[in-house]
Design an enzyme around this catalytic site. Structure first.
Site, PDB file in Angstrom:
ATOM      1  N   LEU A  71      92.731  31.491 -20.358  1.00 36.87           N
ATOM      2  CA  LEU A  71      93.160  31.441 -18.948  1.00 36.87           C
ATOM      3  C   LEU A  71      91.973  31.138 -18.050  1.00 36.87           C
ATOM      4  O   LEU A  71      90.938  31.796 -18.133  1.00 36.87           O
ATOM      5  CB  LEU A  71      93.779  32.797 -18.563  1.00 36.87           C
ATOM      6  CG  LEU A  71      94.241  32.980 -17.115  1.00 36.87           C
ATOM      7  CD1 LEU A  71      95.456  33.927 -17.057  1.00 36.87           C
ATOM      8  CD2 LEU A  71      93.129  33.531 -16.215  1.00 36.87           C
ATOM      9  N   ASN A 106      90.752  30.845 -14.043  1.00 37.99           N
ATOM     10  CA  ASN A 106      91.137  30.975 -12.635  1.00 37.99           C
ATOM     11  C   ASN A 106      89.984  30.583 -11.725  1.00 37.99           C
ATOM     12  O   ASN A 106      89.431  29.499 -11.947  1.00 37.99           O
ATOM     13  CB  ASN A 106      91.838  32.304 -12.309  1.00 37.99           C
ATOM     14  CG  ASN A 106      91.102  33.578 -12.631  1.00 37.99           C
ATOM     15  OD1 ASN A 106      90.719  33.824 -13.756  1.00 37.99           O
ATOM     16  ND2 ASN A 106      90.932  34.422 -11.637  1.00 37.99           N
ATOM     17  N   ASP A 107      89.653  31.346 -10.722  1.00 37.02           N
ATOM     18  CA  ASP A 107      88.793  30.890  -9.624  1.00 37.02           C
ATOM     19  C   ASP A 107      87.557  30.077 -10.044  1.00 37.02           C
ATOM     20  O   ASP A 107      86.804  30.510 -10.917  1.00 37.02           O
ATOM     21  CB  ASP A 107      88.221  32.088  -8.853  1.00 37.02           C
ATOM     22  CG  ASP A 107      89.227  33.181  -8.594  1.00 37.02           C
ATOM     23  OD1 ASP A 107      90.392  33.028  -8.949  1.00 37.02           O
ATOM     24  OD2 ASP A 107      88.816  34.206  -8.034  1.00 37.02           O
ATOM     25  N   TYR A 140      83.956  39.412 -12.480  1.00 36.41           N
ATOM     26  CA  TYR A 140      84.842  38.806 -11.493  1.00 36.41           C
ATOM     27  C   TYR A 140      84.105  37.767 -10.650  1.00 36.41           C
ATOM     28  O   TYR A 140      82.923  37.521 -10.830  1.00 36.41           O
ATOM     29  CB  TYR A 140      85.457  39.914 -10.622  1.00 36.41           C
ATOM     30  CG  TYR A 140      86.721  40.507 -11.218  1.00 36.41           C
ATOM     31  CD1 TYR A 140      87.074  40.309 -12.541  1.00 36.41           C
ATOM     32  CD2 TYR A 140      87.573  41.283 -10.429  1.00 36.41           C
ATOM     33  CE1 TYR A 140      88.241  40.849 -13.065  1.00 36.41           C
ATOM     34  CE2 TYR A 140      88.745  41.827 -10.945  1.00 36.41           C
ATOM     35  CZ  TYR A 140      89.075  41.611 -12.262  1.00 36.41           C
ATOM     36  OH  TYR A 140      90.231  42.142 -12.762  1.00 36.41           O
ATOM     37  N   SER A 141      84.801  37.231  -9.679  1.00 39.74           N
ATOM     38  CA  SER A 141      84.303  36.055  -8.962  1.00 39.74           C
ATOM     39  C   SER A 141      83.037  36.319  -8.163  1.00 39.74           C
ATOM     40  O   SER A 141      82.760  37.439  -7.736  1.00 39.74           O
ATOM     41  CB  SER A 141      85.385  35.511  -8.044  1.00 39.74           C
ATOM     42  OG  SER A 141      86.350  34.875  -8.828  1.00 39.74           O
ATOM     43  N   ARG A 192      85.387  42.699  -3.397  1.00 39.96           N
ATOM     44  CA  ARG A 192      84.922  41.756  -4.427  1.00 39.96           C
ATOM     45  C   ARG A 192      84.727  40.340  -3.885  1.00 39.96           C
ATOM     46  O   ARG A 192      85.143  40.024  -2.797  1.00 39.96           O
ATOM     47  CB  ARG A 192      85.917  41.718  -5.596  1.00 39.96           C
ATOM     48  CG  ARG A 192      87.333  41.344  -5.210  1.00 39.96           C
ATOM     49  CD  ARG A 192      88.262  41.332  -6.433  1.00 39.96           C
ATOM     50  NE  ARG A 192      89.649  41.181  -6.015  1.00 39.96           N
ATOM     51  CZ  ARG A 192      90.474  42.184  -5.748  1.00 39.96           C
ATOM     52  NH1 ARG A 192      90.057  43.436  -5.861  1.00 39.96           N
ATOM     53  NH2 ARG A 192      91.708  41.954  -5.349  1.00 39.96           N
ATOM     54  N   GLU A 200      90.840  37.962  -0.461  1.00 38.09           N
ATOM     55  CA  GLU A 200      90.057  37.608  -1.642  1.00 38.09           C
ATOM     56  C   GLU A 200      89.243  36.348  -1.349  1.00 38.09           C
ATOM     57  O   GLU A 200      89.588  35.544  -0.489  1.00 38.09           O
ATOM     58  CB  GLU A 200      90.988  37.367  -2.840  1.00 38.09           C
ATOM     59  CG  GLU A 200      91.700  38.628  -3.308  1.00 38.09           C
ATOM     60  CD  GLU A 200      92.403  38.463  -4.647  1.00 38.09           C
ATOM     61  OE1 GLU A 200      92.189  39.289  -5.544  1.00 38.09           O
ATOM     62  OE2 GLU A 200      93.177  37.497  -4.800  1.00 38.09           O
TER      63      GLU A 200
HETATM   64  C1  FRU Z   1      91.279  35.782  -7.218  1.00 44.13           C
HETATM   65  C2  FRU Z   1      90.737  36.976  -7.991  1.00 44.13           C
HETATM   66  C3  FRU Z   1      89.451  37.490  -7.384  1.00 44.13           C
HETATM   67  C4  FRU Z   1      88.801  38.176  -8.543  1.00 44.13           C
HETATM   68  C5  FRU Z   1      89.165  37.254  -9.681  1.00 44.13           C
HETATM   69  C6  FRU Z   1      89.353  37.935 -11.001  1.00 44.13           C
HETATM   70  O1  FRU Z   1      92.105  34.987  -7.981  1.00 44.13           O
HETATM   71  O2  FRU Z   1      91.697  37.995  -8.060  1.00 44.13           O
HETATM   72  O3  FRU Z   1      89.625  38.327  -6.264  1.00 44.13           O
HETATM   73  O4  FRU Z   1      87.420  38.292  -8.398  1.00 44.13           O
HETATM   74  O5  FRU Z   1      90.371  36.616  -9.319  1.00 44.13           O
HETATM   75  O6  FRU Z   1      89.579  37.001 -12.019  1.00 44.13           O
END
Ligand code: FRU
Length: 467
Positions: free
Chosen positions: A32, A34-35, A94-95, A154, A208
């Site tokens: 997966l 994501n960001d 995390y991000s 975060r 976020e």
């Molecule tokens: C946004 C988020 C961030 C977090 C990350 C975790 O999509 O929820 O706030 O740091 O993804 O994967």
């Protein structure tokens, strides 16, 4: 999964048969994504990191994946930069963001830790790139959550303003409203300066992924508020990604700004990050949405989500415009022009540039035949509304999205059509919209038809290369 295995097997992974894998969007062969994270330029290369769970299609086990490029077409074979293996980040790296300081690539990310009762202990951590290419976690920069805020704290984003160094970070007040906090680097320590003061005092329960940048002389806050209810055609995705344009005072933290606008008019766009280099601002978005994994059938192939193509940002008429970076022109293999046509067969990946003459027509509609399904795009001159309709697709997310585009005489569209992603750019960047679509089987052709004749230029595109 280790970096040697990834490198040795990358081309084998990429050759695995797939109905939906995309060709000119960054995505991983498994797991997966994501960001986008840590975007910057270092050592003459664009550094692109992203959230990646290499072990499955769930939001767990977040690593930072990592690739570099000089041209947005040829990429280094993705590696793992940060892994959630330490006591303080065992529930995810995390991000976060990146910068170059004293010739060193620095990453600042949120170390996510949860206890047995699922209580979060977020910490903001500095990591650096070593000379041998590996990364080391160096120091906890912010060890706790400031008073007045919850553990939803975060996504630090480093930025400079007035020659001072800051990061902005997403937060939730104890009264469960979202906001962003500003930290400043003073004598090599990070000090909390306070909340960014905006007019959006009660706008969702969490913000976020804030980004603070300067575009064409304007201060711009990009952020992702969660918990905004749909209002007519606005805010129809589960969570929003949008921006405010204004002026920031780094002494008072006041940000005077205009209205919040969504960045993308489509269905599948969240948590974008930008980088500034040589006067250009370039954005990557996450093509996906939290908590919506069920809308992305590529999990059947063991992978989920992608990044958008890089988009260059400008401000025109007080609005943020986005266009794919012109480096992507080099992906074009061949271009064919069709004058006044109403139907064509497309094969992916391709770019379709359409000029639609609206002088004698008020309504345009284009239909993409996805096997036996249809994806329909349209524009209504009277309401100035563009519509993407996925309700006739049988796989994946459905529904309809509308957004405003200004067009009287001519509507110009650039549609970047990849295997399962469509990015639509209207009026040369006035609006961008992202939509995933999933054919039931691998398609050779996607017939496209238009209700009124249009001038169409089709360019076949090459795939990204990984070396
Ligand atoms: C946004 C988020 C961030 C977090 C990350 C975790 O999509 O929820 O706030 O740091 O993804 O994967």
């Amino acid at each position: 999964m280790d970096n040697k295995t990834l490198k040795d097997n990358w081309h084998i992974y990429m050759e695995k048969p797939s109905i939906w894998h995309n060709k000119f969007h960054l995505e991983m062969p498994f797991g997966l994504v994501n960001d986008p994270n840590g975007l910057c330029v270092y050592d003459g290369k664009y550094q692109i990191f992203y959230q990646w769970n290499p072990t499955g299609c769930q939001h767990l086990n977040k690593h930072w994946g990592y690739t570099t490029t000089t041209d947005f077409i040829n990429y280094s074979i993705p590696q793992l930069a940060l892994a959630p293996v330490d006591d303080f980040d065992k529930n995810g790296c995390y991000s976060g963001s990146a910068r170059v300081k004293n010739n060193r690539l620095e990453l600042v990310y949120t170390a996510n830790l949860k206890d047995e009762n699922n209580i979060r202990y977020p910490r903001q951590v500095l990591a650096i790139k070593n000379d041998d290419g590996s990364f080391s976690k160096k120091e906890i920069l912010v060890d706790d959550v400031p008073n007045g805020y919850t553990a939803h704290f975060r996504d630090p984003y480093l930025f400079k303003h007035s020659n001072r160094s800051f990061f902005i970070i997403g937060a939730q007040r104890k009264n469960l409203t979202g906001c962003a906090l500003i930290y400043e680097e003073v004598n090599n320590t990070w000090q909390l300066r306070g909340e960014l003061k905006t007019d959006y005092k009660d706008f969702g329960y969490m913000w976020e992924c804030p980004n603070f940048i300067n575009i064409d002389g304007h201060d711009v806050l990009i952020f992702c508020p969660q918990g905004i209810k749909p209002q007519g055609h606005k805010y129809n995705n589960l969570y929003q990604a949008g921006y405010l344009i204004g002026t920031f005072n780094p002494d008072t933290l006041e940000f005077s700004h205009g209205d919040f606008h969504e960045l993308d008019g489509g269905f599948d766009f969240y948590a974008p990050q930008t980088l500034a280099h040589n006067g250009r601002n370039i954005l990557f978005g996450w093509i996906g949405m939290p908590e919506k994994e069920a809308e992305y059938p590529s999990t059947q192939e063991g992978w989920i989500f992608s990044l958008t193509v890089p988009r260059e940002l400008h401000i025109k008429n007080n609005a943020l415009h986005q266009s794919p970076v012109n480096e992507l022109d080099a992906l074009c293999q061949s271009a064919k022009n069709f004058a006044d046509t109403t139907s064509l067969d497309l094969s992916t990946p391709c770019k379709i540039a359409l000029d639609i003459d609206l002088t004698e027509h008020n309504f345009w509609q284009g239909v993409f035949k996805i096997g036996t399904d249809e994806l329909i795009v349209s524009f209504d001159k009277d309401t100035q509304e563009f519509c993407i309709d996925r309700s006739r697709l049988s796989l994946g997310g459905q529904g309809v999205r509308y957004f405003t585009v200004h067009a009287e005489k001519n509507l110009h569209l650039d549609i970047f059509l990849d295997t399962s992603i469509m990015e639509i750019y209207c009026q040369s960047g006035e609006k961008a919209a992202t939509a995933c679509y999933y054919a039931q089987e691998k398609l050779q052709q996607i017939p496209f038809s238009s209700n009124i004749p249009a001038n169409i230029k089709i360019s076949q595109l090459n795939s990204f290369k990984f070396n």
